[in-house]
Write an enzyme that holds these catalytic residues in place. Structure first.
Site, PDB file in Angstrom:
ATOM      1  N   TYR A  57      50.770  32.746  55.071  1.00  0.00           N
ATOM      2  CA  TYR A  57      49.490  32.828  55.767  1.00  0.00           C
ATOM      3  C   TYR A  57      49.715  32.468  57.230  1.00  0.00           C
ATOM      4  O   TYR A  57      49.909  31.310  57.580  1.00  0.00           O
ATOM      5  CB  TYR A  57      48.463  31.882  55.148  1.00  0.00           C
ATOM      6  CG  TYR A  57      48.133  32.154  53.695  1.00  0.00           C
ATOM      7  CD1 TYR A  57      48.364  33.391  53.121  1.00  0.00           C
ATOM      8  CD2 TYR A  57      47.587  31.158  52.891  1.00  0.00           C
ATOM      9  CE1 TYR A  57      48.072  33.635  51.777  1.00  0.00           C
ATOM     10  CE2 TYR A  57      47.271  31.391  51.559  1.00  0.00           C
ATOM     11  CZ  TYR A  57      47.525  32.625  51.008  1.00  0.00           C
ATOM     12  OH  TYR A  57      47.223  32.852  49.686  1.00  0.00           O
ATOM     13  N   PRO A 207      37.287  34.530  44.190  1.00  0.00           N
ATOM     14  CA  PRO A 207      36.232  34.607  43.176  1.00  0.00           C
ATOM     15  C   PRO A 207      34.931  35.194  43.711  1.00  0.00           C
ATOM     16  O   PRO A 207      34.028  35.513  42.928  1.00  0.00           O
ATOM     17  CB  PRO A 207      36.046  33.147  42.753  1.00  0.00           C
ATOM     18  CG  PRO A 207      36.441  32.365  43.963  1.00  0.00           C
ATOM     19  CD  PRO A 207      37.586  33.127  44.564  1.00  0.00           C
ATOM     20  N   LEU A 208      34.849  35.343  45.043  1.00  0.00           N
ATOM     21  CA  LEU A 208      33.683  35.990  45.652  1.00  0.00           C
ATOM     22  C   LEU A 208      33.995  37.420  46.093  1.00  0.00           C
ATOM     23  O   LEU A 208      33.308  37.984  46.942  1.00  0.00           O
ATOM     24  CB  LEU A 208      33.196  35.167  46.852  1.00  0.00           C
ATOM     25  CG  LEU A 208      32.600  33.810  46.489  1.00  0.00           C
ATOM     26  CD1 LEU A 208      32.309  32.984  47.732  1.00  0.00           C
ATOM     27  CD2 LEU A 208      31.327  33.987  45.665  1.00  0.00           C
ATOM     28  N   GLY A 209      35.047  37.995  45.494  1.00  0.00           N
ATOM     29  CA  GLY A 209      35.365  39.382  45.809  1.00  0.00           C
ATOM     30  C   GLY A 209      35.647  39.600  47.285  1.00  0.00           C
ATOM     31  O   GLY A 209      35.179  40.556  47.881  1.00  0.00           O
ATOM     32  N   ARG A 210      36.432  38.677  47.863  1.00  0.00           N
ATOM     33  CA  ARG A 210      36.776  38.734  49.292  1.00  0.00           C
ATOM     34  C   ARG A 210      35.517  38.769  50.170  1.00  0.00           C
ATOM     35  O   ARG A 210      35.465  39.446  51.188  1.00  0.00           O
ATOM     36  CB  ARG A 210      37.695  39.923  49.572  1.00  0.00           C
ATOM     37  CG  ARG A 210      38.936  39.882  48.705  1.00  0.00           C
ATOM     38  CD  ARG A 210      39.990  40.877  49.091  1.00  0.00           C
ATOM     39  NE  ARG A 210      41.121  40.782  48.176  1.00  0.00           N
ATOM     40  CZ  ARG A 210      42.102  39.884  48.255  1.00  0.00           C
ATOM     41  NH1 ARG A 210      42.085  38.985  49.208  1.00  0.00           N
ATOM     42  NH2 ARG A 210      43.087  39.875  47.376  1.00  0.00           N
ATOM     43  N   GLY A 211      34.515  38.018  49.712  1.00  0.00           N
ATOM     44  CA  GLY A 211      33.274  37.886  50.459  1.00  0.00           C
ATOM     45  C   GLY A 211      32.233  38.919  50.119  1.00  0.00           C
ATOM     46  O   GLY A 211      31.047  38.757  50.444  1.00  0.00           O
TER      47      GLY A 211
END
Length: 331
Positions: A57, A207-211
């Site tokens: 990263y 878990p938020l689908g990449r926002g």
């Protein structure tokens, strides 16, 4: 803070972790360092313990950032980082996978230095190297445990057979894979079944689908020019429109319950089992608070059924990575 165990015999951590990637990489509009550190400090104040980063990263800059944030509060943190994806400084889109034993040792030494710590709590192989037997890579990782530089071992995006072979060499504490309402492959590719059989913890990333599952993303123009999601198949053309319709159903259900779409999506992941510890990422305090409050959202069986009906298994349009990215998962 609610807690969960990482696996049958693993450590106890906060029921929700914090993914730190977006503070330094991939989502464009790099976070301001001071605000990112404030997010980490606030997370720890609220009892969150699991912080997730990786050497790629940035590359490297996110580990440095996390190291600064925890320098005076290391004892509050269960620190996870990853190795194995090698970046080309001359080409930000070029990358390879390296699982050679000598690289494992060198990568760990580098992470320890950047993080400013004497040990890593959970050390993941970020992607499995198909050119190196998993037994060799995990054997090298186990020597890091013997040296006291690592406490627990993990794998990211590994296939069931690979997980079994790795676990036979040294206990695997956690497997990290993308998992959310719109990434449910672990249910069908037997990864979830395998980790549960072996007593390994499961850590859903994105878990938020990449926002996207927050409902805040309505068009490609909502992304910065350097945001990798502009090139992700799920955010392209007709796929975007079809997926947006699914998210709007989630938004409607969330409104009926009096929570945000993101909180409903996180609550759904948390409801899939007490052996799951999701790690939503954010670089904004308001979203951190919103995500942590999702721990208090209780979904009744009929509400879970309603979410399943609104967002059926395999309803999402498009792959979660480009062809090159998909070739690196489930090995």
């Amino acid at each position: 803070m609610k807690t969960r165990m990482l696996g049958r015999n693993g450590p106890t951590v906060s029921a929700l972790g914090l993914g730190c990637m977006g503070m330094s990489a991939f989502y464009g509009g790099r976070g301001e360092e001071g605000e990112s550190i404030a997010v980490i400090h606030r997370a720890l104040e609220r009892g969150l313990t699991l912080l997730d980063t990786a050497d790629m990263y940035g590359p490297h800059t996110n580990e440095v950032l996390v190291g600064k944030a925890i320098a005076d509060r290391r004892d509050q943190v269960f620190l996870a980082t990853k190795f194995g994806i090698r970046m080309d400084p001359a080409d930000p889109h070029a990358r390879g996978v390296d699982g050679r034993p000598e690289y494992v040792q060198a990568a760990c030494e580098g992470s320890l230095e950047r993080l400013g710590v004497d040990h890593i709590d959970l050390y993941y192989q970020h992607r499995v190297d198909p050119q190196v037997p998993i037994e060799d890579t995990v054997g090298a990782m186990s020597r890091l445990v013997e040296q006291g530089k690592v406490r627990f071992l993990g794998l990211s995006e590994a296939a069931p057979d690979t997980i079994r072979r790795a676990h036979a060499v040294h206990p695997i504490t956690a497997v990290q894979t993308e998992y959310s309402l719109w990434s449910r492959e672990p249910e069908s590719n037997h990864v979830l079944d395998t980790v549960r059989e072996l007593g390994i913890g499961f850590v859903p990333y994105s878990p938020l689908g990449r926002g996207f599952l927050t409902g805040a993303i309505r068009s490609l123009e909502d992304f910065d020019a350097d945001d990798y999601r502009r090139h992700s198949p799920r955010f392209q053309g007709e796929n975007f429109a079809r997926n947006l319709a699914l998210v709007d159903r989630v938004r409607a259900l969330a409104a009926d319950k009096g929570v945000t779409a993101g909180q409903l999506a996180l609550a759904w992941v948390l409801a899939q089992g007490d052996d799951l510890v999701p790690i939503p990422g954010t670089k904004r305090l308001r979203y951190l608070e919103e995500n942590l409050d999702a721990l208090d959202v209780v979904l009744a069986p009929e509400e879970l059924a309603g979410i399943e009906a609104a967002f059926p298994l395999e309803a999402v349009a498009g792959d979660r990575y480009t062809a090159a990215g998909m070739a690196m998962v489930s090995r």
